[in-house]
Design a protein around this motif. Sequence first.
Motif, mmCIF file in Angstrom:
data_model
loop_
_atom_site.group_PDB
_atom_site.id
_atom_site.type_symbol
_atom_site.label_atom_id
_atom_site.label_comp_id
_atom_site.label_asym_id
_atom_site.label_seq_id
_atom_site.Cartn_x
_atom_site.Cartn_y
_atom_site.Cartn_z
ATOM 1 N N HIS A 220 -38.671 65.799 47.774
ATOM 2 C CA HIS A 220 -38.226 64.883 46.721
ATOM 3 C C HIS A 220 -39.419 64.172 46.080
ATOM 4 O O HIS A 220 -39.511 64.074 44.853
ATOM 5 N N ALA A 221 -40.345 63.691 46.899
ATOM 6 C CA ALA A 221 -41.536 62.995 46.374
ATOM 7 C C ALA A 221 -42.387 63.946 45.535
ATOM 8 O O ALA A 221 -42.893 63.567 44.468
ATOM 9 N N LYS A 222 -42.533 65.177 46.005
ATOM 10 C CA LYS A 222 -43.324 66.150 45.258
ATOM 11 C C LYS A 222 -42.675 66.469 43.913
ATOM 12 O O LYS A 222 -43.347 66.595 42.892
ATOM 13 N N ILE A 223 -41.346 66.611 43.911
ATOM 14 C CA ILE A 223 -40.614 66.893 42.673
ATOM 15 C C ILE A 223 -40.770 65.741 41.689
ATOM 16 O O ILE A 223 -40.998 65.953 40.498
ATOM 17 N N GLU A 224 -40.663 64.522 42.172
ATOM 18 C CA GLU A 224 -40.790 63.356 41.290
ATOM 19 C C GLU A 224 -42.175 63.279 40.663
ATOM 20 O O GLU A 224 -42.320 62.892 39.508
ATOM 21 N N ARG A 225 -43.208 63.664 41.407
ATOM 22 C CA ARG A 225 -44.571 63.663 40.851
ATOM 23 C C ARG A 225 -44.739 64.741 39.787
ATOM 24 O O ARG A 225 -45.473 64.560 38.815
ATOM 25 N N LEU A 226 -44.084 65.888 39.972
ATOM 26 C CA LEU A 226 -44.232 67.003 39.032
ATOM 27 C C LEU A 226 -43.285 66.913 37.840
ATOM 28 O O LEU A 226 -43.416 67.668 36.889
ATOM 29 N N LYS B 83 -44.312 66.945 33.995
ATOM 30 C CA LYS B 83 -44.649 68.200 33.332
ATOM 31 C C LYS B 83 -43.376 69.031 33.248
ATOM 32 O O LYS B 83 -42.894 69.553 34.244
ATOM 33 N N VAL B 84 -42.843 69.195 32.067
ATOM 34 C CA VAL B 84 -41.533 69.816 31.884
ATOM 35 C C VAL B 84 -41.509 71.294 32.260
ATOM 36 O O VAL B 84 -40.636 71.747 32.983
ATOM 37 N N ASP B 85 -42.436 72.079 31.793
ATOM 38 C CA ASP B 85 -42.423 73.519 32.049
ATOM 39 C C ASP B 85 -43.353 73.918 33.187
ATOM 40 O O ASP B 85 -44.069 74.908 33.098
ATOM 41 N N ASN B 86 -43.320 73.195 34.239
ATOM 42 C CA ASN B 86 -44.158 73.490 35.381
ATOM 43 C C ASN B 86 -43.432 74.491 36.285
ATOM 44 O O ASN B 86 -42.363 74.207 36.807
ATOM 45 N N PRO B 87 -43.980 75.695 36.490
ATOM 46 C CA PRO B 87 -43.310 76.693 37.334
ATOM 47 C C PRO B 87 -43.176 76.221 38.788
ATOM 48 O O PRO B 87 -42.227 76.583 39.469
ATOM 49 N N LEU B 88 -44.123 75.433 39.242
ATOM 50 C CA LEU B 88 -44.037 74.898 40.603
ATOM 51 C C LEU B 88 -42.836 73.970 40.743
ATOM 52 O O LEU B 88 -42.162 73.957 41.774
ATOM 53 N N LEU B 89 -42.537 73.218 39.689
ATOM 54 C CA LEU B 89 -41.386 72.320 39.710
ATOM 55 C C LEU B 89 -40.092 73.114 39.869
ATOM 56 O O LEU B 89 -39.228 72.759 40.673
ATOM 57 N N LYS B 90 -39.976 74.209 39.132
ATOM 58 C CA LYS B 90 -38.774 75.039 39.227
ATOM 59 C C LYS B 90 -38.618 75.617 40.634
ATOM 60 O O LYS B 90 -37.527 75.658 41.190
ATOM 61 N N GLU B 91 -39.731 76.038 41.214
ATOM 62 C CA GLU B 91 -39.708 76.577 42.575
ATOM 63 C C GLU B 91 -39.311 75.492 43.584
ATOM 64 O O GLU B 91 -38.510 75.735 44.489
ATOM 65 N N LEU B 92 -39.879 74.309 43.422
ATOM 66 C CA LEU B 92 -39.543 73.200 44.328
ATOM 67 C C LEU B 92 -38.085 72.776 44.183
ATOM 68 O O LEU B 92 -37.437 72.419 45.171
ATOM 69 N N LEU B 93 -37.563 72.798 42.963
ATOM 70 C CA LEU B 93 -36.155 72.463 42.763
ATOM 71 C C LEU B 93 -35.240 73.467 43.464
ATOM 72 O O LEU B 93 -34.217 73.084 44.038
ATOM 73 N N LYS B 94 -35.602 74.747 43.456
ATOM 74 C CA LYS B 94 -34.825 75.750 44.192
ATOM 75 C C LYS B 94 -34.866 75.464 45.687
ATOM 76 O O LYS B 94 -33.842 75.516 46.372
ATOM 77 N N LYS B 95 -36.068 75.147 46.200
ATOM 78 C CA LYS B 95 -36.196 74.811 47.617
ATOM 79 C C LYS B 95 -35.380 73.565 47.957
ATOM 80 O O LYS B 95 -34.743 73.501 49.002
ATOM 81 N N PHE B 96 -35.422 72.582 47.064
ATOM 82 C CA PHE B 96 -34.708 71.330 47.310
ATOM 83 C C PHE B 96 -33.200 71.561 47.346
ATOM 84 O O PHE B 96 -32.502 71.007 48.195
ATOM 85 N N ARG B 97 -32.706 72.384 46.432
ATOM 86 C CA ARG B 97 -31.257 72.683 46.426
ATOM 87 C C ARG B 97 -30.837 73.389 47.709
ATOM 88 O O ARG B 97 -29.802 73.070 48.290
#
Length: 188
Positions: A140-146, A149-163
Motif C-alpha cells: 500500500h505504501a509503495k502504491i501511494e508513492r508511485l 506517476k499515472v502511466d507507471n508500469p510498476l504501479l499497474k503491476e503493484l496494483l495487481k499484486k495488491f488486489r
Amino acid sequence: MKGSKIAVLMLLFLLILPLILADDDYEEDRAEFAGLAEVGFVLITIGVLFYSTVKRTPFMDFRKGKISIAISPEMPFLRVRAPITPLGVHQILAIVGSLLTVPHFLSCQDYTTPFGITGLLLGVSLLIENVSGFYGRYLHAKIERLRVKVDNPLLKELLKKFRLWRKLHITWTVIMYLLLALHVALAD
C-alpha cells in the motif's frame, strides 16, 4: 517517535505482566490467559469490522485530520476526523489483539488434543495473518508513492499484486475465524 516508543513499552507490559503474575497452576493460568485471548480477539474483530464498515459504507466519512465529529442530514450522515486513518485503527487493533492472545497460546501444554491442535492452528493462522498485514501495508505504501506517476508500469503491476493480496488476506481472515469457532466449540 516518542509516542511509538511508549506504545511499544505499553504493549510489552500488557504482554509480559500476565506471565510474571502467573502461578504454577496450569488450569488457572489457562483460564486467566483465555480472558486475555478473548479480549484480544474482540479487539481484532472490532478492527476488522470497523475498517470494513468505514471503507464500504456510504453513511460515514472517516478521514485523518483534526478531531471532529459532525452529523449531517445529507450523505454521508456522519463525518469523523481523527489523527489516525481507518487503516491505522485496523492495524493497531489487530496488532494489540494479536499480542494479547500470545500468553494463552504459550500457556498450552498439550497440542495433541483436538482443542490443542485447533489452538496451534489458530496461533499459526494469526501469525500468518499479521505477516500478511505487514506485507499489505508495504504494498500500500509503495502504491501511494508511485500514484503520482499515472502511466507507471510498476504501479499497474503493484496494483495487481495488491488486489491478489487483498483477496488472500480476506480469505485467510475467514479461515482464522472458522478456526476460532472450532477452537471455542472444542473447549471443555
